[in-house]
Scaffold this active site. Structure first.
Site, PDB file in Angstrom:
ATOM      1  N   GLN A 117      -5.272 -10.812   0.590  1.00 62.85           N
ATOM      2  CA  GLN A 117      -5.296  -9.716  -0.410  1.00 62.85           C
ATOM      3  C   GLN A 117      -4.983  -8.398  -0.600  1.00 62.85           C
ATOM      4  O   GLN A 117      -4.622  -7.963  -0.450  1.00 62.85           O
ATOM      5  CB  GLN A 117      -5.402 -10.303  -1.363  1.00 62.85           C
ATOM      6  CG  GLN A 117      -5.420  -9.736  -2.551  1.00 62.85           C
ATOM      7  CD  GLN A 117      -4.374  -9.671  -2.874  1.00 62.85           C
ATOM      8  OE1 GLN A 117      -3.372 -10.557  -3.090  1.00 62.85           O
ATOM      9  NE2 GLN A 117      -4.294  -8.712  -4.105  1.00 62.85           N
ATOM     10  N   GLU A 118      -6.132  -8.263   0.603  1.00 60.84           N
ATOM     11  CA  GLU A 118      -6.352  -6.828   0.675  1.00 60.84           C
ATOM     12  C   GLU A 118      -5.468  -6.242   2.007  1.00 60.84           C
ATOM     13  O   GLU A 118      -5.358  -5.097   1.491  1.00 60.84           O
ATOM     14  CB  GLU A 118      -8.100  -6.348   1.561  1.00 60.84           C
ATOM     15  CG  GLU A 118      -8.972  -7.300   0.876  1.00 60.84           C
ATOM     16  CD  GLU A 118     -10.031  -6.638  -0.531  1.00 60.84           C
ATOM     17  OE1 GLU A 118      -8.573  -5.057  -0.741  1.00 60.84           O
ATOM     18  OE2 GLU A 118      -9.744  -6.417  -1.295  1.00 60.84           O
ATOM     19  N   SER A 119      -5.560  -6.615   2.585  1.00 63.11           N
ATOM     20  CA  SER A 119      -4.071  -6.277   3.555  1.00 63.11           C
ATOM     21  C   SER A 119      -2.641  -7.190   3.952  1.00 63.11           C
ATOM     22  O   SER A 119      -2.544  -6.229   4.926  1.00 63.11           O
ATOM     23  CB  SER A 119      -5.036  -5.637   4.764  1.00 63.11           C
ATOM     24  OG  SER A 119      -5.415  -6.348   5.721  1.00 63.11           O
TER      25      SER A 119
END
Length: 220
Positions: A117-119
């Site tokens: 989700q972050e990167s």
């Protein structure tokens, strides 16, 4: 397993085979092997050579045996090392996740889901807010955790997992609240009176979406 350990293992196996063949499985063999193993434990060439020379004819046979098979030992070491050391980006990421999971006691799948989700597993990702790397470390995180290179796969995942572990402890293992704090900061949760999963609706839509997506990856 590092290179030194691989070398010691291979040499020890070869030593055992030739010494046992030369001397038989008797007390003399056991004493000779113990002497050589002590030299290996000291981890110096001179000690190993001394241990070999102290064992007479068997030592000469062993020395000749190892010398004749130097190429085999080196090839075996290279094969073992290449099979262990991660090379590709995905291998490095998986290895870093596994290490961080064991180090901090955080589920590897949760770490992986958060990175997704972050990167989306991009080590060079950088947000408009200045978040960096796979787990989108903020400059304050980089400083607090002593990260030298936030784009280094192992450093980034170690620091991000350490931060997540802190939130899991703070919120008594509640994953949703920990993910919300990771995204919005624990101060935001306090200001908005978020103390349970039922309160997450009080958070910004970005954080609600973040928690929902990570949990979807994690449970999927």
């Amino acid at each position: 397993m590092n290179v030194d350990n691989v070398q010691s293992l291979l040499v020890t196996q070869l030593m055992t085979q030739i010494m046992q063949k030369s001397m038989g499985d008797n007390i003399g063999f056991q004493m000779a092997l113990e002497s050589v193993m002590k030299g290996l434990a000291d981890n110096t060439d001179s000690n190993i050579a001394k241990s070999i020379s102290m064992n007479g004819q068997s030592g000469q046979n062993l020395e000749s045996f190892l010398s004749d098979r130097a190429d085999l030992i080196n090839t075996s070491m290279e094969t073992e090392t290449s099979s262990v050391a991660p090379k590709t980006k995905d291998e490095k990421i998986n290895s870093a996740i596994e290490q961080a999971s064991k180090k901090y006691g955080v589920d590897a799948k949760l770490i992986s889901s958060l990175i997704k989700q972050e990167s989306d597993f991009n080590p060079n990702a950088k947000s408009s807010a200045g978040a960096m790397g796979l787990m989108q470390l903020m400059p304050c995180n980089v400083e607090d955790f002593g990260v030298k290179n936030p784009y280094d796969i192992f450093e980034n995942i170690d620091a991000g997992t350490r931060e997540l572990r802190g939130y899991l402890k703070r919120y008594n293992g509640n994953i949703e609240l920990s993910l919300a704090a990771y995204n919005a900061g624990p101060g935001t949760l306090e200001k908005r009176g978020v103390t349970s999963v039922d309160d997450i609706w009080k958070l910004p839509s970005e954080t609600r979406t973040h928690v929902k997506k990570v949990m979807g990856y994690y449970r999927g």
